[in-house]
Design a protein around this motif. Structure first.
Motif, PDB file in Angstrom:
ATOM      1  N   GLY A   1       1.129  -0.849  -0.254  1.00 12.16           N
ATOM      2  CA  GLY A   1       0.073  -0.006   0.476  1.00 12.16           C
ATOM      3  C   GLY A   1       0.338   1.501   0.602  1.00 12.16           C
ATOM      4  O   GLY A   1       0.785   2.290   1.438  1.00 12.16           O
TER       5      GLY A   1
ATOM      6  N   THR B   1       1.721   3.493  -2.284  1.00 13.81           N
ATOM      7  CA  THR B   1       0.639   5.195  -2.785  1.00 13.81           C
ATOM      8  C   THR B   1      -0.119   5.351  -2.125  1.00 13.81           C
ATOM      9  O   THR B   1      -0.940   6.776  -2.249  1.00 13.81           O
TER      10      THR B   1
ATOM     11  N   SER C   1      -1.652   6.769   2.199  1.00 14.17           N
ATOM     12  CA  SER C   1      -1.498   7.948   3.174  1.00 14.17           C
ATOM     13  C   SER C   1       0.011   6.865   3.835  1.00 14.17           C
ATOM     14  O   SER C   1       0.987   7.791   4.599  1.00 14.17           O
ATOM     15  N   ILE C   2      -0.606   6.082   4.554  1.00 15.76           N
ATOM     16  CA  ILE C   2       0.728   5.743   5.339  1.00 15.76           C
ATOM     17  C   ILE C   2       1.895   5.008   4.752  1.00 15.76           C
ATOM     18  O   ILE C   2       2.792   5.161   5.661  1.00 15.76           O
TER      19      ILE C   2
ATOM     20  N   HIS D   1      -2.372  -0.672  -5.920  1.00 15.98           N
ATOM     21  CA  HIS D   1      -3.174  -1.067  -6.192  1.00 15.98           C
ATOM     22  C   HIS D   1      -3.508  -0.984  -8.159  1.00 15.98           C
ATOM     23  O   HIS D   1      -3.187  -1.777  -8.863  1.00 15.98           O
TER      24      HIS D   1
ATOM     25  N   ALA E   1      -0.916  -1.446  10.005  1.00 15.04           N
ATOM     26  CA  ALA E   1      -2.392  -0.550   9.779  1.00 15.04           C
ATOM     27  C   ALA E   1      -3.481  -1.121   9.453  1.00 15.04           C
ATOM     28  O   ALA E   1      -4.039  -0.321   9.539  1.00 15.04           O
TER      29      ALA E   1
ATOM     30  N   GLU F   1      -8.384  -3.337   9.628  1.00 14.69           N
ATOM     31  CA  GLU F   1      -9.283  -4.326   8.507  1.00 14.69           C
ATOM     32  C   GLU F   1      -9.443  -5.822   9.261  1.00 14.69           C
ATOM     33  O   GLU F   1     -10.212  -6.756   9.539  1.00 14.69           O
TER      34      GLU F   1
ATOM     35  N   ASP G   1      -1.271   1.468  13.863  1.00 15.26           N
ATOM     36  CA  ASP G   1      -2.620   3.032  13.986  1.00 15.26           C
ATOM     37  C   ASP G   1      -2.660   3.334  16.304  1.00 15.26           C
ATOM     38  O   ASP G   1      -1.734   3.132  16.148  1.00 15.26           O
TER      39      ASP G   1
ATOM     40  N   GLY H   1      -6.325   8.684   3.626  1.00 14.41           N
ATOM     41  CA  GLY H   1      -6.972   7.909   2.799  1.00 14.41           C
ATOM     42  C   GLY H   1      -8.233   8.349   3.176  1.00 14.41           C
ATOM     43  O   GLY H   1      -9.143   8.325   3.775  1.00 14.41           O
TER      44      GLY H   1
HETATM   45  P1  NAD Z   1      -5.083   4.467   1.249  1.00 11.08           P
HETATM   46  O1  NAD Z   1      -6.158   5.014   0.376  1.00 11.08           O
HETATM   47  O2  NAD Z   1      -4.133   6.404   1.254  1.00 11.08           O
HETATM   48  O3  NAD Z   1      -4.203   4.201   0.601  1.00 11.08           O
HETATM   49  C1  NAD Z   1      -4.113   2.528   0.738  1.00 11.08           C
HETATM   50  C2  NAD Z   1      -3.331   1.843  -0.311  1.00 11.08           C
HETATM   51  O4  NAD Z   1      -3.756   0.210  -0.378  1.00 11.08           O
HETATM   52  C3  NAD Z   1      -2.888   2.351  -1.561  1.00 11.08           C
HETATM   53  O5  NAD Z   1      -1.762   2.409  -2.151  1.00 11.08           O
HETATM   54  C4  NAD Z   1      -4.272   1.547  -2.574  1.00 11.08           C
HETATM   55  O6  NAD Z   1      -2.894   1.231  -3.544  1.00 11.08           O
HETATM   56  C5  NAD Z   1      -4.075  -0.155  -2.022  1.00 11.08           C
HETATM   57  N1  NAD Z   1      -4.630  -0.137  -2.031  1.00 11.08           N
HETATM   58  C6  NAD Z   1      -6.201  -0.229  -1.965  1.00 11.08           C
HETATM   59  N2  NAD Z   1      -6.911  -1.231  -2.176  1.00 11.08           N
HETATM   60  C7  NAD Z   1      -6.316  -2.493  -2.703  1.00 11.08           C
HETATM   61  C8  NAD Z   1      -6.805  -3.829  -3.019  1.00 11.08           C
HETATM   62  N3  NAD Z   1      -7.734  -3.966  -3.573  1.00 11.08           N
HETATM   63  N4  NAD Z   1      -5.091  -4.604  -3.480  1.00 11.08           N
HETATM   64  C9  NAD Z   1      -4.193  -4.186  -3.404  1.00 11.08           C
HETATM   65  N5  NAD Z   1      -3.517  -2.669  -2.384  1.00 11.08           N
HETATM   66  C10 NAD Z   1      -5.109  -1.634  -2.276  1.00 11.08           C
HETATM   67  O7  NAD Z   1      -5.291   4.174   2.763  1.00 11.08           O
HETATM   68  P2  NAD Z   1      -4.567   4.911   4.428  1.00 11.08           P
HETATM   69  O8  NAD Z   1      -5.245   5.797   4.993  1.00 11.08           O
HETATM   70  O9  NAD Z   1      -2.942   5.209   3.880  1.00 11.08           O
HETATM   71  O10 NAD Z   1      -4.737   3.289   4.857  1.00 11.08           O
HETATM   72  C11 NAD Z   1      -4.124   2.629   4.910  1.00 11.08           C
HETATM   73  C12 NAD Z   1      -5.226   1.300   6.646  1.00 11.08           C
HETATM   74  O11 NAD Z   1      -4.106   2.101   7.560  1.00 11.08           O
HETATM   75  C13 NAD Z   1      -6.282   1.839   6.548  1.00 11.08           C
HETATM   76  O12 NAD Z   1      -6.778   0.275   6.615  1.00 11.08           O
HETATM   77  C14 NAD Z   1      -6.678   2.386   7.283  1.00 11.08           C
HETATM   78  O13 NAD Z   1      -7.183   2.444   8.408  1.00 11.08           O
HETATM   79  C15 NAD Z   1      -4.801   2.757   8.576  1.00 11.08           C
HETATM   80  N6  NAD Z   1      -4.437   3.371   9.724  1.00 11.08           N
HETATM   81  C16 NAD Z   1      -4.978   5.226   8.589  1.00 11.08           C
HETATM   82  C17 NAD Z   1      -4.075   5.724   9.307  1.00 11.08           C
HETATM   83  C18 NAD Z   1      -3.308   7.035   8.600  1.00 11.08           C
HETATM   84  O14 NAD Z   1      -2.984   8.451   9.144  1.00 11.08           O
HETATM   85  N7  NAD Z   1      -4.349   7.375   6.930  1.00 11.08           N
HETATM   86  C19 NAD Z   1      -4.204   5.855  10.994  1.00 11.08           C
HETATM   87  C20 NAD Z   1      -4.720   4.958  10.900  1.00 11.08           C
HETATM   88  C21 NAD Z   1      -4.858   3.420  10.009  1.00 11.08           C
END
Ligand code: NAD
Ligand code: MG
Length: 397
Positions: free
Chosen positions: A13, A15, A17-18, A41, A128, A131, A155, A214
């Motif tokens: 993941g 690309t 935010s994390i 993705h 992170a 889910e 998290d 995200g």
């Molecule tokens: P995001 O949407 O910014 O990034 C998601 C990443 O997963 C991307 O690189 C995307 O290409 C990839 N992805 C999405 N669907 C996919 C699939 N079906 N198959 C393969 N790759 C796929 O999300 P985020 O905000 O970075 O969050 C990522 C995880 O971290 C989530 O579970 C979120 O709950 C958790 N989280 C995020 C934060 C935060 O500050 N952003 C904080 C705590 C926890």
């Protein structure tokens, strides 16, 4: 300077935010860490740009139809990294010797298999992807025990609790822990009542006051389902009975969570709302490393405020507690229903307040069953999604 070889880190993941936050920390410590696997993705452009910057050994694109395009683009950029595609390639990468640390930063249930694979193969798992714990907590813990790896939560709330507990993840009762207190910002709609939320748009819901994240987790933060998922996550990661977990709204997001002990001591972890702190903590643990985060200036902040959550307006949080109390696979159903409902809301096909209706409808329609194995959970996930889609069709009529 460390003399050991750099740790090889798979950023699944990359690309997102994390992904961006962890790659920023990794780039600050080239002697300690190398981003050896990067995945995305569908965004080939963004993945190629990250490969140019970090030169991984392997780049994985989840959509197989884009593998040839990715290979062409990497070759044109003069990069020699291996290319793979598809869900199974992602799972294989998490277990491969191309990494010793895995950052599970996919969003949604799509992250389950790679998270389990990393746990089973004894990696350091920076989790992170909440889910996957909500969907399959007991199986993830079993995979970790079998694989002998270590899970460090990233998290921010769970990372804070990890930091406030003695030795990471001990037996809570034996350690004198009375309560785990998860803080919640309250999201963009804190203080509003139901009637004021009827016409909320995806853009409004995704505008978080403190964190940049995200879109899916941003909506979850606006409904407080994010906090609900985190309560379930805390239950599994720390072995905390549901009655020992509380949620406290703290709008400034400076206190990331607290642990209360039987002697009345309450330990908290504070910091600016920047995920690089938790990620740097988890990458470097048990050492502390520079994260690029601005120092917290408490004298310049408004007085820290705390209040109880409004469970009537933000029903998703109450539904998450309900699913956790129901036990078995109820949280798998909750997660699946929420993913379908949030996707529909983001597509403009479901009103904001109906997200909770869809989740509640699925929990009512499908009674919880015991958790058997990952295949059964996947079937239940599919069943809950089908039920959610039927309810959606109804809600949108
Ligand atoms: P995001 O949407 O910014 O990034 C998601 C990443 O997963 C991307 O690189 C995307 O290409 C990839 N992805 C999405 N669907 C996919 C699939 N079906 N198959 C393969 N790759 C796929 O999300 P985020 O905000 O970075 O969050 C990522 C995880 O971290 C989530 O579970 C979120 O709950 C958790 N989280 C995020 C934060 C935060 O500050 N952003 C904080 C705590 C926890
Ligand atoms: Mg969080």
């Amino acid at each position: 300077m460390s003399t050991a070889l750099p740790r090889k880190v798979a950023v699944l993941g990359a690309t997102g935010s994390i992904g961006a936050s962890v790659l920023d920390v990794i780039a600050r410590h080239p002697d300690r860490f190398q981003a050896s696997v990067l995945s995305a993705h569908r965004n080939v452009e963004a993945l190629v740009a990250l490969c140019e910057r970090h030169c991984p050994q392997l780049a994985v694109i989840a959509d197989p139809a884009l593998e040839a395009q990715l290979a062409r683009r990497l070759a044109a950029a003069g990069l020699a990294c291996e290319v793979a595609s598809g869900h199974d390639a992602l799972t294989a990468a998490a277990a491969s010797d191309q990494c010793d640390t895995v950052v599970a930063a996919l969003v949604g249930a799509a992250g389950l298999d790679s998270t389990l694979a990393a746990a089973r193969s004894g990696k350091r798992l920076l989790l992170a992807n909440k889910e996957s714990v909500v969907m399959a907590g007991p199986l993830l813990l079993q995979a970790l025990a079998e694989g002998g790896g270590e899970l460090i939560p990233v998290d921010s709330e769970h990372n804070a609790i990890f930091q406030c507990l003695p030795g990471g993840r001990p037996d809570l009762r034996a350690s004198g822990v009375r309560r785990l207190i998860l803080t919640a910002s309250g999201g963009p709609f804190r203080g509003r009542k139901r009637a004021e939320l009827a016409a909320i748009t995806p853009e409004q819901a995704c505008k978080h006051p403190n964190w940049s994240m995200g879109r899916k987790i941003s909506v979850d933060s606006a409904t407080l389902m994010n906090k609900g998922l985190e309560v379930i996550e805390a239950h599994h990661l720390f072995g905390a009975p549901v009655e020992t977990i509380e949620v406290l709204v703290h709008p400034q997001s400076l206190v990331h969570s607290l642990v209360e002990y039987v002697d009345g001591s309450v330990l908290a972890q504070l910091g600016n709302p920047d995920m690089r702190t938790a990620l740097a903590h988890a990458l470097g643990w048990p050492q502390r490393i520079e994260a690029g985060v601005a120092p917290l200036n408490l004298a310049a902040t408004a007085p820290l405020a705390f209040e109880l959550p409004d469970l009537e307006t933000f029903r998703c949080l109450a539904l998450a507690f309900q699913a956790l109390r129901a036990g078995g696979d109820a949280t798998t159903l909750l997660n699946a229903a929420n993913e379908v409902a949030v996707e529909a809301f983001l597509a403009g096909a479901l009103p904001f307040l109906s997200i909770a209706d869809v989740v509640e409808g699925v929990l009512t329609e499908l009674p919880a069953q015991s958790v058997v194995d990952v295949e059964t959970l996947r079937e239940r996930d599919v069943e809950a999604r089908a039920s959610a889609r039927r309810l959606l069709a109804h809600a949108c009529r």
